[in-house]
Design a protein around this motif. Structure first.
Motif, short mmCIF file in Angstrom:
data_model
loop_
_atom_site.label_atom_id
_atom_site.label_comp_id
_atom_site.label_asym_id
_atom_site.label_seq_id
_atom_site.Cartn_x
_atom_site.Cartn_y
_atom_site.Cartn_z
N ASN A 536 0.84 -1.20 0.00
CA ASN A 536 0.00 0.00 0.00
C ASN A 536 0.87 1.25 0.00
O ASN A 536 1.92 1.30 0.65
N ILE A 537 0.40 2.26 -0.72
CA ILE A 537 1.00 3.59 -0.65
C ILE A 537 -0.12 4.60 -0.45
O ILE A 537 -1.29 4.33 -0.79
N THR A 538 0.22 5.73 0.14
CA THR A 538 -0.75 6.80 0.38
C THR A 538 -0.32 8.04 -0.40
O THR A 538 0.85 8.44 -0.34
N VAL A 539 -1.28 8.64 -1.09
CA VAL A 539 -1.01 9.80 -1.94
C VAL A 539 -1.82 10.98 -1.43
O VAL A 539 -3.00 10.84 -1.05
N LYS A 540 -1.19 12.17 -1.43
CA LYS A 540 -1.87 13.39 -1.02
C LYS A 540 -2.04 14.31 -2.22
O LYS A 540 -1.12 14.48 -3.02
N ALA A 541 -3.26 14.89 -2.30
CA ALA A 541 -3.54 15.87 -3.36
C ALA A 541 -3.75 17.24 -2.72
O ALA A 541 -4.42 17.35 -1.68
N VAL A 542 -3.17 18.28 -3.34
CA VAL A 542 -3.26 19.65 -2.82
C VAL A 542 -3.76 20.55 -3.94
O VAL A 542 -3.18 20.56 -5.04
N ASP A 543 -4.88 21.31 -3.67
CA ASP A 543 -5.40 22.20 -4.70
C ASP A 543 -4.77 23.59 -4.55
O ASP A 543 -4.01 23.83 -3.59
N PRO A 544 -5.07 24.53 -5.42
CA PRO A 544 -4.44 25.86 -5.34
C PRO A 544 -4.76 26.61 -4.07
O PRO A 544 -4.00 27.50 -3.66
N SER A 545 -5.87 26.27 -3.40
CA SER A 545 -6.21 26.97 -2.16
C SER A 545 -5.62 26.27 -0.93
O SER A 545 -6.01 26.57 0.19
N ALA A 546 -4.70 25.35 -1.17
CA ALA A 546 -3.97 24.62 -0.12
C ALA A 546 -4.85 23.62 0.62
O ALA A 546 -4.45 23.09 1.66
N LYS A 547 -6.04 23.32 0.10
CA LYS A 547 -6.85 22.28 0.70
C LYS A 547 -6.35 20.93 0.19
O LYS A 547 -5.94 20.81 -0.97
N THR A 548 -6.40 19.94 1.08
CA THR A 548 -5.80 18.65 0.76
C THR A 548 -6.78 17.51 0.96
O THR A 548 -7.82 17.67 1.63
N SER A 549 -6.44 16.40 0.37
CA SER A 549 -7.14 15.14 0.63
C SER A 549 -6.16 14.01 0.36
O SER A 549 -5.12 14.22 -0.27
N THR A 550 -6.45 12.85 0.85
CA THR A 550 -5.56 11.70 0.69
C THR A 550 -6.31 10.54 0.06
O THR A 550 -7.55 10.44 0.18
N GLY A 551 -5.55 9.69 -0.56
CA GLY A 551 -6.10 8.48 -1.14
C GLY A 551 -5.10 7.35 -0.98
O GLY A 551 -3.90 7.58 -0.80
N THR A 552 -5.56 6.14 -1.04
CA THR A 552 -4.72 4.96 -0.83
C THR A 552 -4.74 4.09 -2.07
O THR A 552 -5.81 3.86 -2.66
N VAL A 553 -3.55 3.62 -2.44
CA VAL A 553 -3.41 2.72 -3.58
C VAL A 553 -3.05 1.34 -3.02
O VAL A 553 -2.02 1.19 -2.35
N PHE A 554 -3.90 0.36 -3.31
CA PHE A 554 -3.66 -1.01 -2.87
C PHE A 554 -3.13 -1.79 -4.08
O PHE A 554 -3.85 -2.01 -5.05
N ILE A 555 -1.86 -2.21 -3.99
CA ILE A 555 -1.20 -2.91 -5.10
C ILE A 555 -1.05 -4.38 -4.73
O ILE A 555 -0.40 -4.72 -3.75
N THR A 556 -1.69 -5.22 -5.53
CA THR A 556 -1.55 -6.67 -5.37
C THR A 556 -0.46 -7.16 -6.32
O THR A 556 -0.55 -6.94 -7.54
#
Length: 899
Positions: A536-556
């Motif tokens: 598993n890896i975790t990715v963070k996304a940041v928009d121009p207003s500095a708001k963020t969210s995260t997502g997880t990639v599950f690799i088999t």
């Protein structure tokens, strides 16, 4: 009635008149006693025996004293007549008087006649009778009859009165027992009289005992006669209520039993005096009562608890079967109406509207929904049960009841999304814990509008969790997917940048602007970072207003055949057993999964096929067995191991054949296990010791005096005899050390005084060419251990020294060129001599291994090995061999450790 009886009657009348006059005009003690009293007593009366008790309740309170004419008897204030002393009652009886006296000296007197209780049969020689004749039982009186007292009840008589002059006496309840004084009998006539009104409910019957006596002998002339006097009942008791007068009944129930009125009557049972009838004096429009049983029932179904929850009714009970002349009582009965669920909960408002911001955290109370219920509070008929019947398909809400107010509480359980819907329409229904009954009403519902307010949100990954499946071992730079986020407001990914939050093995690169997922380092499914083929890896996304969210990639990671089956690298111990062929188990391990793993194929490679055999044990293991007996030692057996796909290589199975104890090699138990650090430390110490010896030799050479050796005695060299290996003597000196007094030259065979220092007798049998010094008589030991001075030896006694048949010129040939060597020899001799002396004085157990021992020959392949194995170059620097050097290495290691 004869004249005597008439006179007595007149006297009684006069006494009665006087008694009444005194009661009304001159109250005094004369009203205390009746004029006479009879009682029964045994023949022998003990002191304290109570003869009887007279009713003195009517005595005036001014009575000061009671007296008796008989000193053996007395009367007490409560009317008890008691014996003061032990006395005897004669057969004829005993008569005396008692009186009560007030403060004025006036007395009330009573004559008492005590008769003896008959305890034996009347002698037939005295009294003769053929039959017993008493009359007339039974008798009766009317209760509560107080008019004309005393009254004649009946005359009793015995036929024996025709033969004897008799008198009569009575005893029992109503006479001399409670209630005392109700009945008396005229002694001469046998007339039974009643003196008091009697309550039948207290004394329904009297059973008294009548006796007849001869006046002259006081003997009974007939047997005692029990007489029953029945008290005739009068309706003097009104019926009374028994039990509780509180009842309950369900509302809206017609002809339902409310309860039963219970009543009792003390009058005689089975007569009209106790036949009770019941009647309602009010409430007849709602309730009815059974006149004979007293059961109350409802008459209508219009009883509504919510209108009036209790009713009061008046009940009458009357005896004489309800006749107007019957006695009666009345009471008020309370009837409580029990609740039924005939009222559903009703909403106080027709609708509700509430605003909720999107993304608001769950479990938030957003609205209270009040209801009204007319049923009984805090009961299942009143308790509300709420249900969201519409609009909650996604499970964003839940509703429960407030136990105190009965309101509905609507909670937000999951965040709302403005972009998914601006308004949610819910419908809430209110019910009760109990079903409705006795009504046509139904459960009510109410609409609730939930308005979602927009909030500026950060980017969102689509999907929130990305699942990928790839093969392990892909080359670096391979793009496996794209993982991007979008702004829910604009539904666009423009301006969003991406970063790695978690990548434990650093296997994935994330494109900063496009979310591209690329292989950075080769991914290995067998790595410790992979659990159950998942990484598993975790990715963070940041928009121009500095708001963020995260997502997880599950690799088999799918497996590839990148691992061959491997044999264990440690030694496999095979315990040597005489006459038996031992074996060991080879277990191979492959990190790959099926079909790239077991079952494995095992094969022996030449030239080991003739020495060993393989037998399959299971899919991953075989048994490696000796084909013939092999000597102890370590064997590297080449074995080819391949997986199911034929992928594998030849590997060495290292088998150690040894003698075992407790399934372990004996050598491994007795050997000294030294690590690399221990070996290096020992070698460093040896190097330092050698350096110290060289420095000492140089120092001694720098300060030495010139040696003078005669050329005709020495050949210019040093000859040491070394062709014998006989054992030396314990504690002897191994080296002969020349002193500094040796001259530079030696000539001839004679030894000049001062040429040599101390020398012990040289033993030609010394081991390895060493001279063993044996002390001789006449020699004096030097203060230095193992060294003797010139003055302590007499060179003329040359016979004391054994040179093996050779002259000293053949043994020692020293010249000026060998002076440094000679000095070094002396220095080493001193050191060794001191060491041996020290060892000889040490503990036996500690230094026992520091001397020479004789060992038996152990044959080829001895487990002891050789100390020379330390120089084995086949190990290429591997120091594991030090753990198996055998017993000969242990003394050397022990000596070094003790230094």
């Amino acid at each position: 009635m004869n004249s005597q009886e008439a006179a007595k009657m007149s006297n009684y009348v006069i006494l009665w008149i006087c008694f009444v006059v005194q009661i009304h005009l001159y109250p005094c003690v004369q009203s205390c006693f009746p004029p006479s009293f009879q009682a029964m007593a045994p023949e022998d009366v003990a002191a304290g025996y109570v003869i009887s008790k007279v009713n003195v309740a009517i005595c005036d309170s001014k009575v000061e004293r009671f007296g008796s004419s008989d000193p053996d008897f007395a009367v007490r204030a409560d009317g008890s007549i008691v014996a003061l002393h032990s006395t005897r009652i004669p057969a004829a009886g005993r008569a005396f008087s008692v009186w009560a006296e007030d403060s004025n000296g006036r007395q009330s007197k009573m004559d008492i006649h005590i008769l003896q209780t008959l305890s034996q049969k009347v002698k037939t020689g005295i009294l003769r009778r053929s039959k017993r004749r008493w009359s007339p039982p039974p008798l009766s009186i009317v209760e509560n009859d107080s008019l004309g007292l005393p009254k004649n009840v009946e005359q009793i008589g015995s036929d024996s009165s025709s033969q004897y002059k008799v008198y009569y006496g009575i005893s029992g309840p109503g006479v001399d027992e409670e209630p005392v004084g109700v009945f008396t009998v005229e002694p001469s006539s046998g007339m039974l009289r009643v003196h008091k009104a009697v309550d039948r409910e207290q004394y329904p019957q009297f059973e008294i005992l009548a006796r007849v006596y001869d006046r002259y002998t006081n003997q009974e002339t007939d047997k005692p006669l029990p007489i029953k006097v029945n008290v005739i009942d009068q309706n003097d008791n009104a019926p009374t209520f028994a039990g509780s007068l509180k009842f309950s009944v369900l509302e809206q129930k017609a002809d339902a039993v409310v309860g039963q009125i219970n009543a009792t009557d003390r009058d005689e049972a089975g007569t009209d005096h106790t036949k009770i009838r019941y009647k309602l004096l009010d409430g007849n429009d709602l309730f009815s009562i059974d006149s004979q049983t007293g059961v109350i029932k409802t008459k209508t179904a219009s009883l509504d608890r919510e209108v009036k929850d209790n009713h009061l009714i008046t009940v009458e009970i009357r005896d004489m079967n309800g006749a107007p002349n019957g006695l009666f009582n009345t009471a008020t009965a309370t009837i409580l109406l029990k609740d039924i669920n005939d009222n559903p909960p009703l909403f106080s408002k027709s609708s509700h509207s509430v605003n909720v911001k999107e993304n608001m955290e769950g479990e938030t109370l957003i609205v209270r929904i009040p209801v009204e219920d007319k049923d009984l509070k805090k009961t299942p008929n009143w308790n509300s049960v709420f249900d969201i019947t519409k609009g909650n398909e996604q499970g964003h809400f839940r509703i429960e009841r407030d136990p105190d107010t009965n309101e509905g509480l609507l909670y937000l359980t999951k965040p709302l999304d403005y972009e998914m819907g601006k308004t949610l329409k819910l419908e809430v229904q209110a019910q009760n814990e109990e079903p409705l009954t006795g009504t046509q009403a139904t459960w009510a519902s109410i609409p609730i509008n939930v308005n979602v307010e927009d909030v500026d949100e950060g980017p969102e990954f689509m999907p929130k969790n990305l699942k990928l499946r790839i093969k392990e071992g892909l080359p670096n730079g391979t793009i496996i997917s794209h993982y991007t986020a979008r702004d829910p407001e604009t539904n666009s990914s423009a301006g969003i940048t991406y970063y790695e939050l978690s990548d434990p093995a650093s296997w994935i690169d994330v494109g900063k602007t496009n979310g591209e997922l690329k292989i950075a380092n080769t991914m290995d499914r067998e790595s410790d970072f992979v659990k159950n083929s998942m990484y598993n890896i975790t990715v963070k996304a940041v928009d121009p207003s500095a708001k963020t969210s995260t997502g997880t990639v599950f690799i088999t990671l799918d497996d590839v055949n990148d691992n061959m089956p491997m044999l264990p690298t440690h030694d496999l111990v095979l315990c040597e057993k005489t006459g038996q062929l031992g074996s060991v188990v080879l277990v191979a391990e492959d990190k790959d999964e099926n079909p790239f793993s077991s079952p494995f194929l095992f094969k022996l490679i030449e030239p080991e096929e003739g020495k060993w055999t393989l037998n399959k044990l299971n899919d991953t293991a075989v048994t490696l067995q000796q084909a013939s007996e092999l000597p102890t030692g370590v064997y590297n057996v080449p074995v080819l191991v391949t997986d199911l796909q034929g992928f594998g290589d030849t590997q060495m199975a290292r088998v150690r054949i040894c003698r075992c104890q407790y399934n372990q090699c004996v050598a491994s138990q007795s050997s000294v296990a030294l690590g690399v650090g221990g070996i290096l430390t020992m070698l460093l110490g040896l190097a330092l010791l050698l350096l110290l010896c060289l420095l000492a030799a140089c120092a001694c050479a720098a300060k030495r005096e010139k040696l003078e050796l005669k050329d005709d005695l020495w050949s210019g060299g040093m000859l040491l005899k070394s062709n014998t290996e006989g054992p030396g003597e314990e504690g002897s000196t191994l080296v002969i050390v020349p002193t500094s007094g040796v001259e530079q030259s030696v000539k001839g065979s004679a030894v000049d005084n001062g040429t040599f220092g101390t020398m012990n007798t040289m033993n030609a049998n010394s081991l390895a060419g060493a001279w063993q010094a044996t002390p001789q008589p006449g020699l004096q030991q030097s203060s230095a251990a193992g060294v003797m001075t010139k003055d302590m030896i007499d060179m003329n006694t040359s016979s004391q020294y054994d040179f093996g048949g050779k002259g000293m010129d053949e043994v020692f040939l020293l010249n000026q060129r060998d002076a440094i060597t000679l000095h070094t020899w002396r220095t080493n001799g001193i050191f060794l001599d001191m060491k041996l002396n020290y060892l000889a004085t040490g503990e036996e157990a500690r230094y026992a291994d520091d001397i020479l021992h004789t060992y038996n020959f152990e044959g080829e392949g001895s487990v002891a090995g050789s100390v020379g194995c330390c120089s084995d170059q086949s190990q290429y620097g591997n120091l594991d061999f030090l753990n198996t050097l055998g017993p000969k290495f242990k003394p050397l290691a022990d000596v070094w450790n003790k230094k």
